[in-house]
Design a protein around this motif. Structure first.
Motif, short mmCIF file in Angstrom:
data_model
loop_
_atom_site.label_atom_id
_atom_site.label_comp_id
_atom_site.label_asym_id
_atom_site.label_seq_id
_atom_site.Cartn_x
_atom_site.Cartn_y
_atom_site.Cartn_z
N ASP A 171 39.73 -77.80 28.40
CA ASP A 171 40.89 -78.68 28.28
C ASP A 171 40.51 -80.11 27.87
O ASP A 171 41.35 -81.01 27.89
N ARG A 172 39.26 -80.32 27.49
CA ARG A 172 38.79 -81.63 27.06
C ARG A 172 39.15 -82.72 28.06
O ARG A 172 39.70 -83.76 27.71
N SER A 173 38.84 -82.44 29.33
CA SER A 173 39.03 -83.47 30.35
C SER A 173 38.11 -84.64 30.05
O SER A 173 37.08 -84.50 29.37
N PRO A 174 38.45 -85.83 30.54
CA PRO A 174 37.56 -86.98 30.32
C PRO A 174 36.14 -86.67 30.80
O PRO A 174 35.96 -86.08 31.86
N VAL A 175 35.17 -87.03 30.01
CA VAL A 175 33.78 -86.72 30.33
C VAL A 175 33.36 -87.47 31.59
O VAL A 175 33.49 -88.69 31.68
N ALA A 176 32.87 -86.71 32.56
CA ALA A 176 32.40 -87.31 33.80
C ALA A 176 31.10 -88.07 33.57
O ALA A 176 30.36 -87.79 32.62
N ASP A 177 30.82 -89.03 34.46
CA ASP A 177 29.59 -89.82 34.33
C ASP A 177 28.36 -88.93 34.33
O ASP A 177 27.41 -89.16 33.59
N ALA A 178 28.39 -87.89 35.15
CA ALA A 178 27.23 -86.99 35.23
C ALA A 178 26.99 -86.29 33.91
O ALA A 178 25.85 -86.04 33.52
N ALA A 179 28.08 -85.95 33.20
CA ALA A 179 27.93 -85.25 31.93
C ALA A 179 27.29 -86.14 30.87
O ALA A 179 26.58 -85.67 29.99
N LEU A 180 27.55 -87.45 30.96
CA LEU A 180 27.01 -88.36 29.97
C LEU A 180 25.48 -88.40 30.03
O LEU A 180 24.82 -88.68 29.03
N SER A 181 24.92 -88.12 31.19
CA SER A 181 23.48 -88.18 31.35
C SER A 181 22.79 -86.88 30.95
O SER A 181 21.56 -86.81 30.89
N ILE A 182 23.56 -85.83 30.70
CA ILE A 182 22.98 -84.53 30.35
C ILE A 182 22.69 -84.50 28.86
O ILE A 182 23.59 -84.66 28.03
N GLN A 183 21.44 -84.28 28.53
CA GLN A 183 21.01 -84.16 27.15
C GLN A 183 20.34 -82.81 26.95
O GLN A 183 19.71 -82.28 27.87
N PRO A 184 20.51 -82.22 25.78
CA PRO A 184 19.83 -80.94 25.52
C PRO A 184 18.32 -81.13 25.48
O PRO A 184 17.85 -82.23 25.16
N PRO A 185 17.56 -80.08 25.83
CA PRO A 185 18.05 -78.76 26.21
C PRO A 185 18.60 -78.72 27.63
O PRO A 185 18.14 -79.45 28.50
N LEU A 186 19.59 -77.84 27.83
CA LEU A 186 20.15 -77.66 29.16
C LEU A 186 19.13 -77.00 30.07
O LEU A 186 18.35 -76.14 29.63
N GLN A 187 19.14 -77.38 31.33
CA GLN A 187 18.26 -76.80 32.34
C GLN A 187 19.08 -75.79 33.15
O GLN A 187 20.03 -76.18 33.83
N LEU A 188 18.74 -74.53 33.09
CA LEU A 188 19.47 -73.51 33.84
C LEU A 188 18.77 -73.23 35.16
O LEU A 188 17.54 -73.14 35.21
N ASP A 189 19.56 -73.08 36.23
CA ASP A 189 18.96 -72.73 37.52
C ASP A 189 18.95 -71.21 37.65
O ASP A 189 19.46 -70.48 36.79
N GLN A 190 18.39 -70.71 38.76
CA GLN A 190 18.22 -69.27 38.91
C GLN A 190 19.56 -68.55 39.01
O GLN A 190 19.71 -67.42 38.51
N ARG A 191 20.55 -69.17 39.62
CA ARG A 191 21.88 -68.56 39.70
C ARG A 191 22.44 -68.34 38.31
O ARG A 191 22.99 -67.26 38.00
N GLN A 192 22.29 -69.31 37.45
CA GLN A 192 22.81 -69.19 36.09
C GLN A 192 22.07 -68.11 35.31
O GLN A 192 22.69 -67.33 34.57
N VAL A 193 20.76 -68.06 35.47
CA VAL A 193 19.97 -67.02 34.80
C VAL A 193 20.41 -65.64 35.29
O VAL A 193 20.61 -64.71 34.49
N ASP A 194 20.57 -65.50 36.61
CA ASP A 194 20.98 -64.21 37.17
C ASP A 194 22.34 -63.77 36.64
O ASP A 194 22.55 -62.59 36.34
N GLU A 195 23.26 -64.71 36.50
CA GLU A 195 24.60 -64.36 36.00
C GLU A 195 24.54 -63.94 34.54
O GLU A 195 25.25 -63.01 34.12
#
Length: 300
Positions: A171-195
């Motif tokens: 829905d293109r919500s306003p970008v949160a402050d935390a999102a602004l600090s995220i730069q590629p490559p994305l870091q996936l945790d084990q939960r994300q890998v398992d899914e």
């Protein structure tokens, strides 16, 4: 809903329409959507052999909406070879943004390519509440990762496993402050890998069956094979079966003897022993009741 409807939505928002095409699934791409003066940008670096199977971002000009829409509705609804994006970002900039998110870092620091051009992976990564055909609903990405990944995207559409055009949850919500600090490559945790691994299980099981025992699938329409295998995997797990070999064998028995074979009293007794680990599934297969008719016998 048809692809041209998405194109018209882009026109109303003064945005560009792009197709993210996968030549590995349809070798006529990207050429099939370039028409007379089209252009395409490959998301991966490499020689001709890499580009022949790598995803390409293709802009669709307004004059080609109808032709592109007809091609996509016919082909992408049957083969997972393309998705649709709406963005105000120009071609080269959007391609550069998407390319930066191809590689992700796993918990063990391994770098892996994240094939978001695959419709199923796209849906699992971002979530798609309107899609009941997915094994894992998602979103796998965190809200901040999703904001960073989808920042230049207004809408992203794909054809689900039933051939219906669906949009990811965005829905293109306003970008949160935390999102602004995220730069590629994305870091996936084990939960994300398992899914992500779990999301691929039905496809992998179906692949092994098609490769080694295709005859068992003759009584199941191709459009229904994924759903059948997925339902049997869920049944198999009720008996503690998790390994690929056991899941393949369970699905093969279901194909051979019917989807409800596990409810037959003589089989249910053996499956309960599998669940309580008194028998392995290999033991069950060796002792499978011979008097139970196969699906082929019923249809003959």
């Amino acid at each position: 809903m048809e692809a041209v409807t998405v194109f018209e939505a882009a026109r109303s928002r003064s945005a560009h329409v792009y197709v993210l095409a996968d030549p590995a699934q349809d070798k006529t791409l990207p050429a099939a959507l370039l028409f007379d003066s089209g252009n395409a940008v490959c998301l991966l670096d490499g020689g001709a052999d890499v580009k022949a199977a790598a995803p390409h971002l293709i802009p669709i000009d307004e004059t080609n909406y109808l032709r592109a829409g007809e091609w996509l509705d016919q082909h992408a609804s049957n083969v997972p070879c393309a998705t649709l994006l709406i963005s105000t970002m120009p071609l080269e900039a959007l391609a550069g943004h998407l390319s930066a998110f191809v590689d992700v870092v796993l918990p063990d620091r391994t770098v892996m390519a994240l094939a978001f051009w695959d419709p199923s992976i796209l849906a699992v990564l971002n979530g798609a509440n309107g899609d009941g055909t997915q094994h894992v609903r998602g979103p796998v990405l965190t809200a901040e990762q999703k904001q960073a990944f989808l920042a230049p995207v207004l809408e992203w559409w794909y054809w689900d496993r039933a051939g219906r055009l669906k949009s990811i949850d965005w829905d293109r919500s306003p970008v949160a402050d935390a999102a602004l600090s995220i730069q590629p490559p994305l870091q996936l945790d084990q939960r994300q890998v398992d899914e992500l691994v779990e999301a691929s299980v039905p496809d992998n099981i179906l692949y092994y069956i098609r490769l080694n025992m295709p005859g068992l699938l003759l009584h199941v329409p191709e459009s229904a094979q994924y759903a059948f295998v997925r339902s049997q995997i869920l049944n198999a797990r009720q008996y503690g079966l998790e390994g690929t070999g056991d899941l393949v064998n369970y699905c093969c028995i279901a194909l051979a003897y019917g989807a409800s074979f596990n409810t037959l009293p003589e089989v249910a007794v053996l499956l309960e022993q599998v669940r309580t680990k008194l028998l392995t599934f290999d033991d069950l297969m060796k002792n499978f009741p011979r008097e139970i008719p196969t699906v082929d016998a019923v249809h003959s």
